[in-house]
Scaffold this motif. Structure first.
Motif, PDB file in Angstrom:
ATOM      1  N   MET A  22      37.964  43.193  33.224  1.00 61.82           N
ATOM      2  CA  MET A  22      37.569  43.947  34.401  1.00 61.82           C
ATOM      3  C   MET A  22      36.047  43.988  34.545  1.00 61.82           C
ATOM      4  O   MET A  22      35.529  44.190  35.635  1.00 61.82           O
ATOM      5  N   HIS A  23      35.344  43.846  33.431  1.00 66.27           N
ATOM      6  CA  HIS A  23      33.883  43.813  33.491  1.00 66.27           C
ATOM      7  C   HIS A  23      33.403  42.501  34.089  1.00 66.27           C
ATOM      8  O   HIS A  23      32.415  42.452  34.792  1.00 66.27           O
ATOM      9  N   ASP A  24      34.086  41.434  33.715  1.00 68.55           N
ATOM     10  CA  ASP A  24      33.686  40.109  34.198  1.00 68.55           C
ATOM     11  C   ASP A  24      34.860  39.458  34.886  1.00 68.55           C
ATOM     12  O   ASP A  24      35.585  38.669  34.289  1.00 68.55           O
ATOM     13  N   THR A  25      35.039  39.764  36.144  1.00 62.65           N
ATOM     14  CA  THR A  25      36.127  39.165  36.909  1.00 62.65           C
ATOM     15  C   THR A  25      35.740  37.742  37.290  1.00 62.65           C
ATOM     16  O   THR A  25      34.555  37.390  37.253  1.00 62.65           O
ATOM     17  N   ARG A  27      35.210  36.228  39.919  1.00 63.29           N
ATOM     18  CA  ARG A  27      34.384  35.981  41.103  1.00 63.29           C
ATOM     19  C   ARG A  27      32.950  35.619  40.698  1.00 63.29           C
ATOM     20  O   ARG A  27      32.483  35.997  39.625  1.00 63.29           O
ATOM     21  N   GLU A  29      28.929  35.947  40.985  1.00 61.62           N
ATOM     22  CA  GLU A  29      27.901  36.886  41.413  1.00 61.62           C
ATOM     23  C   GLU A  29      26.674  36.089  41.862  1.00 61.62           C
ATOM     24  O   GLU A  29      26.592  34.883  41.634  1.00 61.62           O
ATOM     25  N   ALA A  30      25.715  36.786  42.459  1.00 63.30           N
ATOM     26  CA  ALA A  30      24.506  36.113  42.931  1.00 63.30           C
ATOM     27  C   ALA A  30      23.844  35.351  41.778  1.00 63.30           C
ATOM     28  O   ALA A  30      23.691  35.895  40.688  1.00 63.30           O
TER      29      ALA A  30
ATOM     30  N   SER B  77      21.456  42.222  46.028  1.00 61.72           N
ATOM     31  CA  SER B  77      20.672  41.689  44.921  1.00 61.72           C
ATOM     32  C   SER B  77      19.192  41.736  45.265  1.00 61.72           C
ATOM     33  O   SER B  77      18.803  41.471  46.400  1.00 61.72           O
ATOM     34  N   ARG B 117      20.415  36.639  32.119  1.00 62.83           N
ATOM     35  CA  ARG B 117      20.553  37.886  32.848  1.00 62.83           C
ATOM     36  C   ARG B 117      20.308  39.080  31.927  1.00 62.83           C
ATOM     37  O   ARG B 117      20.807  39.130  30.807  1.00 62.83           O
ATOM     38  N   ASP B 120      23.297  43.687  33.863  1.00 60.54           N
ATOM     39  CA  ASP B 120      24.592  43.226  34.355  1.00 60.54           C
ATOM     40  C   ASP B 120      25.564  44.398  34.398  1.00 60.54           C
ATOM     41  O   ASP B 120      26.037  44.856  33.368  1.00 60.54           O
ATOM     42  N   LEU B 121      25.812  44.884  35.602  1.00 63.66           N
ATOM     43  CA  LEU B 121      26.785  45.966  35.751  1.00 63.66           C
ATOM     44  C   LEU B 121      28.190  45.383  35.654  1.00 63.66           C
ATOM     45  O   LEU B 121      28.401  44.217  35.964  1.00 63.66           O
ATOM     46  N   PRO B 122      29.148  46.210  35.233  1.00 60.35           N
ATOM     47  CA  PRO B 122      30.534  45.729  35.234  1.00 60.35           C
ATOM     48  C   PRO B 122      30.954  45.356  36.660  1.00 60.35           C
ATOM     49  O   PRO B 122      30.465  45.945  37.628  1.00 60.35           O
ATOM     50  N   ASP B 123      31.861  44.405  36.782  1.00 61.95           N
ATOM     51  CA  ASP B 123      32.243  43.927  38.114  1.00 61.95           C
ATOM     52  C   ASP B 123      33.028  44.955  38.922  1.00 61.95           C
ATOM     53  O   ASP B 123      33.202  44.788  40.124  1.00 61.95           O
ATOM     54  N   PHE B 124      33.510  46.003  38.273  1.00 60.55           N
ATOM     55  CA  PHE B 124      34.241  47.012  39.043  1.00 60.55           C
ATOM     56  C   PHE B 124      33.304  48.069  39.632  1.00 60.55           C
ATOM     57  O   PHE B 124      33.758  49.067  40.175  1.00 60.55           O
TER      58      PHE B 124
END
Lengths: 199, 220
Positions: A22-25, A27, A29-30, B77, B117, B120-124
């Motif tokens: 869930m932290h690294d799905t 998708r 990112e920029a 961003s 990087r 890095d925030l969690p994707d949720f």
């Protein structure tokens, strides 16, 4: 019963940080890299000549500072006081490193070895048309690189407007200052406390 | 037959208290580890392909954050500058330095520098730079004294309680919009952060605590 509870608590504690799905799905990112594309970039470049709907640069004056190939002497839109403030703000960000806050070409980067930037306070530049300044901001001049990627079109024009204001400020007589503002010139605002330390 | 000595009464009572103490300590240890830099990766310098120094560029030369991070006012961003931005100056300054060879190679070959990087925030978590900058959250508030960082590091834990600290009461941190990129910002003389912050929260129409701490503001 108590034994079950103990097992549940232990599992909850142990499993808490196991998976990062869930932290690294999946998708992108920029600026993320991609194993899929040959160049390794997730951000895809647009094919040459792509125009987003409604973004065709039809207005030659606005986008190039020229009309029928000739540099223009008038701004392509009216410039308000608020616009001038934004121009100053953008100038301070993008131009002061070389041209200096005063526009005399003695910015910090010049002091550190870049070829001396032009001073706006010379007859050649006082007589130049606004289209010329827009063209230089956009495409660069001499050692100066173009700033088209860093500064949006409208902001480039507002910077030009502020450069004009700087030129006036350094080439004016007391008589040209409105009577109700002359007193303010005798009491300049306090300087900002923070000056960058040398490194 | 008496198996237990009389003192066993005290031991059994004592062991209950000791058990509670051990459990509480365990909880404290787990929470402390969770918040430690080891877990959050805060305050750790990270080696980069080019030893770019914010201390030199921001603190020494005084370049505004937005000269390179051009998207910070309009995008989620903040923007990592293209190599061209480096070349604006480094076509002339330190143009033969071996330290900058990766930069020149990147520009020559049109291949991006691959920075590591740091934040890095969690994707949720949904996070948007532009709204924070617009509402008066300075760069320094989250990123710390970047003008004193020879290598970029993450200053804050980026954990939810850290986000909520501000979302519950933004007036502790907000500053005037024209001071966003100032490093070492000080509240003007004659006022306090509490006073000025409350004024700015009102002036910038920052939403109330019910909205700002609603789950879907960040987890959308």
């Amino acid at each position: 019963m108590r034994r079950n509870l103990f097992v549940v608590v232990l599992l909850a504690l142990g499993a808490g940080a196991c998976r990062q799905d869930m932290h690294d799905t999946p998708r992108y990112e920029a600026y993320e890299s991609s194993a899929f594309f040959a160049d390794g970039k997730a951000a895809r470049p647009t094919p040459t000549g792509t125009v987003a709907r409604g973004w065709l640069r039809e207005d030659e004056t606005l986008y190039t500072g020229r009309a029928n190939g000739e540099l223009v002497a008038e701004f392509p839109f009216p410039v308000s006081q608020a616009d001038l403030q934004r121009g100053r703000d953008r100038y301070d960000i993008y131009c002061t490193p070389c041209h200096g806050a005063l526009g005399d070409g003695q910015g910090m980067v010049v002091q550190r070895g870049l070829r001396r930037a032009a001073s706006y306070h010379q007859d050649r530049l006082r007589d130049e048309k606004v289209g010329y300044f827009y063209d230089v901001v956009t495409n660069g001049f001499g050692a100066m690189q173009g700033y088209a990627e860093q500064i949006p079109v409208r902001d480039r024009w507002l910077i030009v407007a502020y450069v004009r204001a700087l030129q006036l400020s350094q080439h004016a007589t007391m008589a040209e200052v409105p009577a109700d503002r002359q007193g303010a010139l005798d009491n300049p605002p306090p300087k900002k406390a923070e000056t960058p330390a040398a490194h | 037959m008496q198996v237990f000595p009389k003192s066993a009464n005290y031991w059994s009572r004592g062991s209950i208290i000791a058990g509670l103490f051990v459990l509480a300590s365990l909880g404290w240890v787990i929470l402390t580890i969770q918040r430690s830099d080891f877990v959050t990766q805060a305050n750790q310098f990270i080696e980069q392909p080019v030893q770019f120094s914010h201390q030199h560029h921001v603190g020494g030369i005084g370049i505004d954050c937005r000269y390179c991070h051009t998207a910070v006012e309009v995008s989620t961003s903040a923007g990592i500058p293209p190599t061209k931005t480096c070349i604006n100056c480094h076509s002339q300054i330190w143009s033969t330095s071996p330290y900058l060879e990766p930069v020149r190679a990147s520009f020559r070959d049109d291949t991006p520098l691959q920075w590591i990087r740091v934040h890095d925030l969690p994707d949720f978590v949904y996070f948007n730079h532009s709204i924070h900058v617009k509402q008066g959250v300075g760069c320094e508030t989250c990123h710390g004294r970047v003008d004193r960082m020879p290598l970029m590091l993450q200053k804050s834990s980026l954990q939810m309680e850290w986000c909520l600290d501000c979302h519950r009461n933004p007036s502790q941190y907000v500053r005037p919009r024209d001071q966003i990129t100032t490093m070492g910002y000080q509240v003007p003389d004659g006022t306090t952060q509490a006073e000025l912050g409350a004024q700015l929260v009102k002036a910038y129409n920052i939403a109330g605590v019910e909205h700002m701490t609603s789950c879907s503001v960040c987890h959308r």
